[in-house]
Design a protein around this motif. Sequence first.
Motif, PDB file in Angstrom:
ATOM      1  N   PRO A 281       0.455  -0.776   0.047  1.00 31.72           N
ATOM      2  CA  PRO A 281       0.299  -0.018   0.274  1.00 31.72           C
ATOM      3  C   PRO A 281       0.431   1.471  -0.214  1.00 31.72           C
ATOM      4  O   PRO A 281       0.002   2.122   0.185  1.00 31.72           O
ATOM      5  N   ASP A 282       2.004   1.198   0.385  1.00 36.56           N
ATOM      6  CA  ASP A 282       2.881   2.360   0.355  1.00 36.56           C
ATOM      7  C   ASP A 282       3.280   2.980  -0.781  1.00 36.56           C
ATOM      8  O   ASP A 282       3.281   3.759  -1.284  1.00 36.56           O
ATOM      9  N   LYS A 283       3.502   1.544  -1.404  1.00 38.00           N
ATOM     10  CA  LYS A 283       3.850   2.323  -2.978  1.00 38.00           C
ATOM     11  C   LYS A 283       2.573   2.559  -3.758  1.00 38.00           C
ATOM     12  O   LYS A 283       2.433   2.946  -4.805  1.00 38.00           O
ATOM     13  N   VAL A 284       1.516   2.358  -3.782  1.00 37.72           N
ATOM     14  CA  VAL A 284       0.102   2.793  -4.951  1.00 37.72           C
ATOM     15  C   VAL A 284      -0.021   4.017  -3.812  1.00 37.72           C
ATOM     16  O   VAL A 284       0.254   4.728  -4.671  1.00 37.72           O
ATOM     17  N   LEU A 285       0.423   4.804  -2.750  1.00 36.89           N
ATOM     18  CA  LEU A 285       0.481   5.886  -2.081  1.00 36.89           C
ATOM     19  C   LEU A 285       1.585   7.196  -2.825  1.00 36.89           C
ATOM     20  O   LEU A 285       1.973   7.736  -3.761  1.00 36.89           O
ATOM     21  N   GLU A 286       2.649   5.717  -3.113  1.00 39.49           N
ATOM     22  CA  GLU A 286       3.519   6.878  -3.841  1.00 39.49           C
ATOM     23  C   GLU A 286       3.457   6.329  -5.289  1.00 39.49           C
ATOM     24  O   GLU A 286       3.381   8.642  -5.778  1.00 39.49           O
ATOM     25  N   GLU A 287       3.094   5.858  -5.834  1.00 35.01           N
ATOM     26  CA  GLU A 287       2.187   6.413  -7.188  1.00 35.01           C
ATOM     27  C   GLU A 287       1.417   7.338  -7.233  1.00 35.01           C
ATOM     28  O   GLU A 287       1.620   7.860  -8.228  1.00 35.01           O
ATOM     29  N   ALA A 288       0.236   7.264  -6.578  1.00 36.72           N
ATOM     30  CA  ALA A 288      -0.893   8.083  -6.451  1.00 36.72           C
ATOM     31  C   ALA A 288      -0.824   9.537  -6.292  1.00 36.72           C
ATOM     32  O   ALA A 288      -0.152  10.678  -6.976  1.00 36.72           O
ATOM     33  N   TYR A 289       0.887   9.732  -5.464  1.00 37.40           N
ATOM     34  CA  TYR A 289       1.148  10.923  -5.740  1.00 37.40           C
ATOM     35  C   TYR A 289       2.171  11.371  -6.570  1.00 37.40           C
ATOM     36  O   TYR A 289       1.883  12.631  -7.630  1.00 37.40           O
ATOM     37  N   THR A 290       2.690  10.830  -7.055  1.00 43.26           N
ATOM     38  CA  THR A 290       3.400  10.641  -8.255  1.00 43.26           C
ATOM     39  C   THR A 290       3.190  10.963  -9.382  1.00 43.26           C
ATOM     40  O   THR A 290       2.817  12.412 -10.545  1.00 43.26           O
ATOM     41  N   ALA A 291       1.848  10.687  -9.561  1.00 46.95           N
ATOM     42  CA  ALA A 291       0.680  10.889 -10.840  1.00 46.95           C
ATOM     43  C   ALA A 291       0.577  12.623 -10.278  1.00 46.95           C
ATOM     44  O   ALA A 291      -0.003  13.299 -11.203  1.00 46.95           O
ATOM     45  N   VAL A 292       0.099  12.544  -8.883  1.00 51.72           N
ATOM     46  CA  VAL A 292      -1.149  14.503  -8.570  1.00 51.72           C
ATOM     47  C   VAL A 292       0.106  15.141  -9.153  1.00 51.72           C
ATOM     48  O   VAL A 292       0.273  16.188  -9.976  1.00 51.72           O
ATOM     49  N   ARG A 293       1.794  14.890  -8.999  1.00 51.64           N
ATOM     50  CA  ARG A 293       2.579  15.696  -9.346  1.00 51.64           C
ATOM     51  C   ARG A 293       3.055  16.024 -10.480  1.00 51.64           C
ATOM     52  O   ARG A 293       3.068  16.839 -10.570  1.00 51.64           O
ATOM     53  N   GLU A 294       3.274  15.200 -10.926  1.00 53.32           N
ATOM     54  CA  GLU A 294       2.971  15.162 -12.760  1.00 53.32           C
ATOM     55  C   GLU A 294       1.683  15.731 -13.242  1.00 53.32           C
ATOM     56  O   GLU A 294       2.350  16.400 -14.181  1.00 53.32           O
ATOM     57  N   GLN A 295       0.406  15.181 -12.273  1.00 57.44           N
ATOM     58  CA  GLN A 295      -0.448  16.649 -13.224  1.00 57.44           C
ATOM     59  C   GLN A 295      -0.126  18.581 -12.771  1.00 57.44           C
ATOM     60  O   GLN A 295      -0.649  18.457 -14.018  1.00 57.44           O
ATOM     61  N   ILE A 296      -0.104  18.048 -11.814  1.00 56.40           N
ATOM     62  CA  ILE A 296       0.566  19.907 -11.523  1.00 56.40           C
ATOM     63  C   ILE A 296       1.431  20.342 -12.084  1.00 56.40           C
ATOM     64  O   ILE A 296       1.236  21.192 -12.552  1.00 56.40           O
ATOM     65  N   LYS A 297       2.532  19.422 -12.346  1.00 56.26           N
ATOM     66  CA  LYS A 297       3.960  20.221 -13.064  1.00 56.26           C
ATOM     67  C   LYS A 297       3.737  20.696 -14.609  1.00 56.26           C
ATOM     68  O   LYS A 297       3.609  21.403 -14.802  1.00 56.26           O
ATOM     69  N   ALA A 298       2.440  19.928 -14.960  1.00 54.37           N
ATOM     70  CA  ALA A 298       2.059  19.788 -16.196  1.00 54.37           C
ATOM     71  C   ALA A 298       1.094  21.067 -16.800  1.00 54.37           C
ATOM     72  O   ALA A 298       1.023  21.084 -17.782  1.00 54.37           O
ATOM     73  N   ALA A 299       0.372  21.268 -14.992  1.00 55.47           N
ATOM     74  CA  ALA A 299      -0.632  21.956 -15.703  1.00 55.47           C
ATOM     75  C   ALA A 299      -0.465  23.231 -15.560  1.00 55.47           C
ATOM     76  O   ALA A 299      -0.796  24.500 -15.470  1.00 55.47           O
ATOM     77  N   ILE A 300       0.788  23.696 -15.108  1.00 56.63           N
ATOM     78  CA  ILE A 300       0.942  25.417 -14.016  1.00 56.63           C
ATOM     79  C   ILE A 300       2.000  26.206 -14.488  1.00 56.63           C
ATOM     80  O   ILE A 300       2.674  27.009 -14.535  1.00 56.63           O
ATOM     81  N   GLY A 301       2.676  25.570 -16.056  1.00 57.90           N
ATOM     82  CA  GLY A 301       3.480  26.389 -17.246  1.00 57.90           C
ATOM     83  C   GLY A 301       4.560  26.253 -16.568  1.00 57.90           C
ATOM     84  O   GLY A 301       5.228  25.344 -16.366  1.00 57.90           O
ATOM     85  N   GLN A 302       4.431  27.477 -16.309  1.00 58.84           N
ATOM     86  CA  GLN A 302       6.370  27.584 -16.045  1.00 58.84           C
ATOM     87  C   GLN A 302       6.398  28.183 -14.959  1.00 58.84           C
ATOM     88  O   GLN A 302       7.873  28.768 -14.246  1.00 58.84           O
ATOM     89  N   VAL A 303       5.247  28.209 -14.140  1.00 59.47           N
ATOM     90  CA  VAL A 303       5.623  28.111 -12.256  1.00 59.47           C
ATOM     91  C   VAL A 303       6.724  27.313 -11.588  1.00 59.47           C
ATOM     92  O   VAL A 303       5.826  25.791 -12.438  1.00 59.47           O
ATOM     93  N   PRO A 304       7.635  27.237 -11.320  1.00 57.09           N
ATOM     94  CA  PRO A 304       8.488  26.396 -11.059  1.00 57.09           C
ATOM     95  C   PRO A 304       8.029  25.526 -10.097  1.00 57.09           C
ATOM     96  O   PRO A 304       7.093  25.643  -9.084  1.00 57.09           O
ATOM     97  N   LEU A 305       8.685  24.593  -9.948  1.00 60.93           N
ATOM     98  CA  LEU A 305       8.356  23.267  -8.908  1.00 60.93           C
ATOM     99  C   LEU A 305       9.782  22.830  -8.314  1.00 60.93           C
ATOM    100  O   LEU A 305       9.928  22.149  -8.653  1.00 60.93           O
ATOM    101  N   TYR A 306       9.852  22.747  -7.028  1.00 62.68           N
ATOM    102  CA  TYR A 306      10.573  22.367  -6.087  1.00 62.68           C
ATOM    103  C   TYR A 306       9.797  21.484  -5.484  1.00 62.68           C
ATOM    104  O   TYR A 306       8.966  21.315  -4.095  1.00 62.68           O
ATOM    105  N   GLU A 307      11.204  20.414  -4.878  1.00 64.56           N
ATOM    106  CA  GLU A 307      10.379  19.809  -3.518  1.00 64.56           C
ATOM    107  C   GLU A 307      11.133  19.734  -2.323  1.00 64.56           C
ATOM    108  O   GLU A 307      13.303  20.495  -2.832  1.00 64.56           O
ATOM    109  N   ALA A 308      11.193  20.120  -1.572  1.00 67.17           N
ATOM    110  CA  ALA A 308      11.133  20.669  -0.496  1.00 67.17           C
ATOM    111  C   ALA A 308      11.269  20.635   0.684  1.00 67.17           C
ATOM    112  O   ALA A 308       9.764  19.197   0.592  1.00 67.17           O
ATOM    113  N   ASN A 309      11.398  20.317   2.067  1.00 65.92           N
ATOM    114  CA  ASN A 309      11.368  19.681   3.157  1.00 65.92           C
ATOM    115  C   ASN A 309      10.314  20.776   4.129  1.00 65.92           C
ATOM    116  O   ASN A 309      10.492  22.077   4.762  1.00 65.92           O
ATOM    117  N   LEU A 310       8.718  20.614   3.657  1.00 67.99           N
ATOM    118  CA  LEU A 310       8.185  21.509   4.354  1.00 67.99           C
ATOM    119  C   LEU A 310       7.524  21.434   5.301  1.00 67.99           C
ATOM    120  O   LEU A 310       7.772  20.355   6.105  1.00 67.99           O
TER     121      LEU A 310
END
Length: 273
Positions: free
Chosen positions: A244-273
Amino acid sequence: MQEAINKLTTLALALGKPFNHPGLPAPLALVPDDVRLQDLEEHLDAPVRIRQSLKVLDAQTFIDYVNRFASDASAVFCNGPEGRTFIAVLDYHQPGQPSWATHKATYQCPTTVEWGNWRKQDRQKLSQNDFAEFIEENVKDIVQPDGTSTAPSAADMLEISRTLEAKKNISFRQGIRLDNGQVQLTYNEEIDGRAGASGQLNIPEQFYIGIRPFLGGEAFCIPARFRYRITDGRLFMWYELVRPDKVLEEAYTAVREQIKAAIGQVPLYEANL
């Protein structure tokens, strides 16, 4: 002495009177009560900058909000599948140009009720009747993937759960693994306190659930292994979700790719929030 008197006189005359200057974003005034500077921004027609911190519930709303307010100074930050949080800072800093960073939108990938139900009971040993009730209540999530004709359908699982509920006064003896991967359980019915007719119950080795881990996100097909234990004639059953941990990882990756592709030139950074 006279210079000090003149300064006090000027200060006294200025009390309560707003004054403006080309370099100030809003007029200021000296407040008589405790002789402090009071920002008069609230009296302007509009604020001098946006102050907003918004939490959204799905990825598409996050994307729409970012695209509406984004500028060259905007940036999006995310913290990986464990935190699964996305924060858009729409008035972020630029090189040599610090900013207030007070306009933000946050999306935290909320999980669905279905995901919570299956994760809560994952690997939890249940009595025969409790397991049957759980399967019956959540049978709508059970799927039969293409190419897996041996996997039980929702109707098959519903039949198994109802059979388990019906067999109350029985004593299980053993389980045998069959060639088709199923497990055959042997039991004796108790009739008027005596051992009655013997019977058999076949259960599959594993089944599949099709659910969306994140609200508004993609659906995933997740295998679940059947497990059982016979103790003093009593049957205990449970299931184990496969990675199930892998499922959450894949679900997160899918959301990340969706957001990255849709926000155009706005940079996306991995960070320790």
